[in-house]
Design an enzyme around this catalytic site. Sequence first.
Site, PDB file in Angstrom:
ATOM      1  N   TYR A 169       3.068  10.198  -0.189  1.00 12.66           N
ATOM      2  CA  TYR A 169       3.855   9.319   0.324  1.00 12.66           C
ATOM      3  C   TYR A 169       5.641   9.940  -0.433  1.00 12.66           C
ATOM      4  CZ  TYR A 169       0.124   6.114   2.516  1.00 12.66           C
ATOM      5  OH  TYR A 169      -0.596   6.083   3.352  1.00 12.66           O
ATOM      6  N   HIS A 199      -7.674   9.986  -1.042  1.00  3.37           N
ATOM      7  CA  HIS A 199      -6.391   9.480  -0.046  1.00  3.37           C
ATOM      8  C   HIS A 199      -7.776  10.058   1.528  1.00  3.37           C
ATOM      9  CE1 HIS A 199      -2.660   9.326   1.400  1.00  3.37           C
ATOM     10  NE2 HIS A 199      -3.270   8.664   1.840  1.00  3.37           N
ATOM     11  N   SER A 228       6.409  -0.440   8.523  1.00  2.68           N
ATOM     12  CA  SER A 228       7.108  -0.512   9.257  1.00  2.68           C
ATOM     13  C   SER A 228       8.508  -0.879   7.820  1.00  2.68           C
ATOM     14  CB  SER A 228       8.039  -2.289   9.655  1.00  2.68           C
ATOM     15  OG  SER A 228       8.996  -2.731  10.089  1.00  2.68           O
ATOM     16  N   ASP A 261       0.751  -0.965  -0.370  1.00  2.65           N
ATOM     17  CA  ASP A 261       0.421   0.307   0.282  1.00  2.65           C
ATOM     18  C   ASP A 261       1.128   1.636   0.332  1.00  2.65           C
ATOM     19  OD1 ASP A 261      -3.043   1.114   1.011  1.00  2.65           O
ATOM     20  OD2 ASP A 261      -1.341   2.013   1.824  1.00  2.65           O
ATOM     21  N   LYS A 263      -2.966   6.139  -3.975  1.00  2.00           N
ATOM     22  CA  LYS A 263      -4.256   7.110  -3.607  1.00  2.00           C
ATOM     23  C   LYS A 263      -4.429   7.882  -4.110  1.00  2.00           C
ATOM     24  CE  LYS A 263      -3.798   4.903   1.374  1.00  2.00           C
ATOM     25  NZ  LYS A 263      -1.972   5.033   0.681  1.00  2.00           N
TER      26      LYS A 263
END
Length: 270
Positions: free
Chosen positions: A49, A104, A224, A44, A74
């Site tokens: 980002y 988003h 992570s 994802d 997104k």
Amino acid sequence: MQALKLSNGAEIPALGLGVWQVPEGPVTEGAVVAALEAGYRLIDTAQAYGNEQSVGRALRSSGLPREEIFLTTKFLPSRRDPLAEMKKSLERLDTDYVDLYLVHWPQGGPTAAWPGMEAAHAAGLAKAIGVSNFSAAELATVSKSSEVAPMANQFQYSPFLDRRTLVEACLAANVVPQGYSPLGTGEHLDDPAVAKIAATTGRTPAQILIRWSLQRGVSVIPKSSTPARIKENYAALDFELDEAAMATLDALDTTNHTPEAKAPGQKWWS
């Protein structure tokens, strides 16, 4: 891998890797490669980002067939055209399609981006489309005015933020609920109740929190960038919490099972 079924008939893995706040470059690439090696098949990302290129490089270097990977990105609502932005995302990701394309957040109103999302779907660039950070009311508004209804809704979800009414609204509308930040960006790992269940079951606090979401019927995408933790999180698929543990975790909710995707004052859009 456990999976949930989207309304288009496709299966979305119940557990995936989120790469929010993971920097573009080797860190993102390493995290995605580690996840795929551990068995994850859901990755994802998002236009906001800034790491779609790294995700694309990692997918290529994995050697896995594209059809074996469920890829989500997104649409950044501050931009105007979801279809045009989808094409740019595909260039960065170096793929012909994404499996899921989400709005988003509901900037400009819940239906503002939806015609462009439907256009991306009609063009075959996004096999499924959905929303993120939408309340139950906002989700219903989109569904009522759409030709293609949202297939997923992604929002922050954990035992401490048990948006149960929102989850129930999603399920009633045949929309897959998906939770991000199941660990509270690490904040929940030291909670005494979580730690006690982890000690009793021989599992880690992270695994306990992820497992709770899975047993609530929610797809979950813990973030992570550490290979060992990525592997640790994946092991949440390997056990079940009993009713007593689930009840203890249920009691941690601070939202009164809200249908809202964000608490008052937390929205970063207008």
